[in-house]
Each structure stands twice: as structure tokens, then as C-alpha cells.
Design a protein around this motif. Structure first.
Motif, short mmCIF file in Angstrom:
data_model
loop_
_atom_site.label_atom_id
_atom_site.label_comp_id
_atom_site.label_asym_id
_atom_site.label_seq_id
_atom_site.Cartn_x
_atom_site.Cartn_y
_atom_site.Cartn_z
N VAL A 199 0.92 -1.21 0.05
CA VAL A 199 0.03 -0.05 -0.01
C VAL A 199 0.80 1.12 0.07
N LEU A 200 1.90 1.25 1.06
CA LEU A 200 2.87 2.11 0.90
C LEU A 200 4.12 1.60 0.90
N ARG A 201 5.01 1.66 -0.04
CA ARG A 201 6.25 0.89 -0.16
C ARG A 201 7.26 0.84 1.09
N GLN A 202 7.15 2.28 1.71
CA GLN A 202 7.87 2.39 2.94
C GLN A 202 7.67 1.27 3.98
N HIS A 203 6.50 0.93 4.20
CA HIS A 203 6.14 -0.24 5.00
C HIS A 203 6.74 -1.44 4.84
N ILE A 204 6.77 -1.82 3.61
CA ILE A 204 7.56 -3.21 3.15
C ILE A 204 9.02 -3.00 3.38
N LYS A 205 9.58 -1.94 3.16
CA LYS A 205 10.99 -1.56 2.95
C LYS A 205 11.47 -2.05 4.60
N ARG A 206 10.59 -1.35 5.38
CA ARG A 206 10.82 -1.25 7.01
C ARG A 206 10.92 -2.56 7.56
N MET A 207 9.84 -3.41 7.16
CA MET A 207 9.46 -4.81 7.45
C MET A 207 10.75 -5.53 7.01
N ILE A 208 11.30 -5.38 5.75
CA ILE A 208 12.42 -6.28 5.16
C ILE A 208 13.66 -6.01 5.86
N LYS A 209 13.99 -4.63 6.41
CA LYS A 209 14.98 -4.12 7.26
C LYS A 209 14.91 -4.98 8.42
N GLN A 210 14.00 -5.00 9.03
CA GLN A 210 13.81 -5.82 10.40
C GLN A 210 13.95 -6.99 10.25
N LEU A 211 13.56 -7.76 9.08
CA LEU A 211 13.75 -9.08 8.92
C LEU A 211 15.20 -9.38 8.57
N GLU A 212 15.86 -8.63 8.10
CA GLU A 212 17.20 -8.51 7.75
C GLU A 212 17.92 -8.51 9.20
N ALA A 213 17.64 -7.75 10.14
CA ALA A 213 18.47 -7.36 11.34
C ALA A 213 18.12 -8.83 12.19
N THR A 214 17.23 -9.76 11.82
CA THR A 214 17.01 -10.72 12.95
C THR A 214 18.23 -11.76 12.63
N GLY A 215 18.88 -11.59 11.78
CA GLY A 215 19.86 -12.69 11.52
C GLY A 215 19.71 -13.68 11.03
N ILE A 216 18.24 -14.06 10.62
CA ILE A 216 17.57 -15.38 9.88
C ILE A 216 18.21 -15.23 8.41
N ARG A 217 18.61 -16.34 7.94
CA ARG A 217 19.09 -16.54 6.66
C ARG A 217 18.10 -17.21 5.74
N LYS A 218 18.45 -17.23 4.52
CA LYS A 218 17.51 -18.12 3.55
C LYS A 218 16.01 -17.36 3.41
N ILE A 219 16.06 -16.18 3.01
CA ILE A 219 14.85 -15.32 3.13
C ILE A 219 14.43 -14.98 1.63
#
Ligand code: SAM
Length: 280
Positions: A199-219
Motif C-alpha cells: 500500500v505504501l512501499r516504505q512499510h515493506i522496506k521497513r519490514m524487510i530491514k527488520q527481517l534482515e536485522a534478525t540474522g535469519i538466513r534463506k529469506i
């Protein structure tokens, strides 16, 4: 109080993408004999009538499943999903649409199991009734995010968790990431799929940044846009973020997305994407 009802949106282009990915993940898990657990944190009602007042009001399914339904030759990646849609509409007229729990119910095997949660006071009883005779399934009117703490890891150590909030609450963008983190702490080898709307791309960008910060791999990120990003009201794209995808999923989606895009968006606007957010 929750006001979102999926019956207004069932079978839209976002459902087509989500349910294609869901069915391909389930089919891959079935390649091994050992049973697995399917968790649907935001289940909805389970079954939808496309001739209902809600569906007719928005007509969203007309730009979604109805366009796929009309095609004589389907790519093989769509068959597990579309065979179920066809079975529900066996007189050749498209009237019913399966939600994610019903797709899972049809695709899973006798020894697999399902955990479904839904909070809405109207949709929960519909979901419960749909599964009342299914001994493999536990349906509860509980917060889906809690299931990631209480139901994982599964005894079989094999599982697929679908997280499909409506994002009616803006907090869902963060809650899905926290939910995945909670689940992953307990069950790092599970496959997790998060649906998201653009809906607003910035929400998704933020969500992806937070996912990257978890350290989880294979996303892996999979997206189908019907229009370019916009700051006007309304959804322009939707996607699935899959953690620990089955190895075939990336190629399967690269095969099928151009066809889905061409069929769902004949005007040719928007884009498709299959990309690793974090590789292995
Ligand atoms: N997964 C369904 C499908 O593909 O057919 C559609 C689900 S719909 C997008 C989201 C659902 O989540 C709504 O029915 C809503 O009532 C429910 N919901 C919202 N917050 C929830 C929560 N915290 N736990 C469980 N269900 C929730």
C-alpha cells in the motif's frame, strides 16, 4: 474490534499469488513421507462464496481467480491449487473459492496436522464448522501470533507456518517479524511464509530491514504488482516472504510469475519479482 472480512477480497490477485505459493510449499513438503504440521496464524473463514453480497460488492475476484479460471492451459505450477478450485466448482461455473485453511485441508495427508487460528467473531464459527469433522485439525479463537510460541516446534520437526494478517492494524508489519523471530527461536528449520500488501512501499522496506536485522538466513521475496508503487490509497502489489523455502520454489515462481502477470494484468502494468532478501 476487528472489522476486516476476507469475504470482500477472496480470490483477488493477491490470493492467487498467496495460494499458489502456499500450495507449492505444501506439495514440496509432501515429497518426504514424514508428516508435518501446517500452522495458519490468520485463517479467515476457510470457504468463500464468490456470488455473495460481499464478493459481488468489490468484484475483486473478477481480476483474480476468474481470469485464471478462464484459461484452457495452465502452467503446471498452478495445478495443485487450481485442481482444488476446480473440485469446489465441479459444474464448471466459478462460485466458490477456498481460503488458505481449506486448501491445506485438501492438500495435506492423513498423518499431517493443522493448527488454525482466527479471531473474528463471525469468521471463527464458520472456520470451526468447516473443520468440525477433521480429526487432524485444531481450530482456535486465539491470537495467531501466540501459536508461534505455543505450537512450535512440532513433534515431527517438520512444519509450514503461513502468516497472513490483513494489516488492518499497522502494528501487523512489526508483529509478523516478531512472530517469525519467536517461531524461529523454537523451530529454525520450519518454512515460514508472510503475506504482505504494498500500500505504501516504505512499510515493506521497513519490514524487510527488520527481517534482515534478525540474522535469519534463506529469506526469499516473491511479488506481483499490478501497478507501479504509489502514495495514493489502495494496494498496488502483494507478495510473499518465505523463510527456508523448499529448494524448488525460487525456480517454480520464476517459471510461473510471468504467466500470472500476463493473465492477471493484461494491461501490462506493474512488475514481478523473485529475489533473495538474505541468501543461504
Ligand atoms: N489466510 C486467509 C486465506 O488466505 O484464506 C485469509 C486471512 S485474512 C487476510 C486475515 C484474517 O486474520 C482475518 O480473518 C482476521 O479476522 C484475522 N485476524 C486478525 N488478527 C488476528 C490475530 N491476531 N490472530 C488470528 N487471526 C487474526
Amino acid at each position: 474490534m476487528l472489522s476486516y472480512r476476507h469475504s470482500f477480497h477472496a480470490g483477488n490477485y493477491a490470493d492467487v499469488l498467496k495460494h499458489t505459493v502456499q500450495s507449492l510449499i505444501i506439495e514440496s513438503l509432501k515429497e518426504k513421507e514424514k508428516p508435518f504440521l501446517y500452522v495458519d496464524t490468520h485463517s479467515g473463514a476457510g470457504r468463500y462464496q464468490l456470488t455473495s453480497e460481499h464478493a459481488e460488492k468489490t468484484g475483486e475476484y473478477l481480476q483474480g481467480i476468474a481470469r485464471i479460471w478462464e484459461q484452457p492451459d495452465l502452467p503446471e505450477e498452478l495445478l495443485p491449487y487450481m485442481n482444488i478450485v476446480r473440485r469446489m466448482n465441479d459444474n464448471g461455473r466459478l462460485r466458490y473459492y477456498p481460503g488458505s485453511p481449506l486448501l491445506a485441508k485438501q492438500l495435506l495427508r492423513e498423518d499431517d496436522s493443522l493448527v488454525l487460528s482466527e479471531l473474528h467473531s463471525t469468521d471463527f464459527p464458520l472456520l470451526r464448522a468447516e473443520f468440525s469433522r477433521d480429526h487432524r485439525t485444531k481450530v482456535s479463537k486465539e491470537d495467531g501470533y501466540q501459536q508461534l510460541k505455543s505450537k512450535l516446534p512440532p513433534a515431527s520437526r517438520r512444519g509450514f507456518i503461513l502468516m497472513d494478517p490483513s494489516y488492518e492494524l499497522k502494528s501487523d508489519y512489526e508483529a509478523v517479524v516478531k512472530g517469525v523471530e519467536e517461531g524461529y527461536k523454537r523451530f529454525a528449520t520450519g518454512t515460514y511464509a508472510i503475506w504482505y500488501p504494498v500500500v505504501l512501499r516504505q512499510h515493506i522496506k521497513r519490514m524487510i530491514k527488520q527481517l534482515e536485522a534478525t540474522g535469519i538466513r534463506k529469506i526469499l521475496q516473491i511479488e506481483l504488482a499490478v501497478r507501479p508503487d504509489s502514495d495514493q490509497r489502495g494496494m498496488t502489489a502483494s507478495g510473499m516472504i518465505v523463510i527456508n523455502p523448499p529448494w524448488k520454489l525460487e525456480q517454480q515462481m520464476k517459471n510461473v510469475l510471468p504467466w500470472l502477470h500476463k493473465t492477471l494484468v493484461p494491461e501490462g502494468t506493474g512488475h514481478t519479482l523473485v529475489e533473495w532478501i538474505v541468501p543461504e
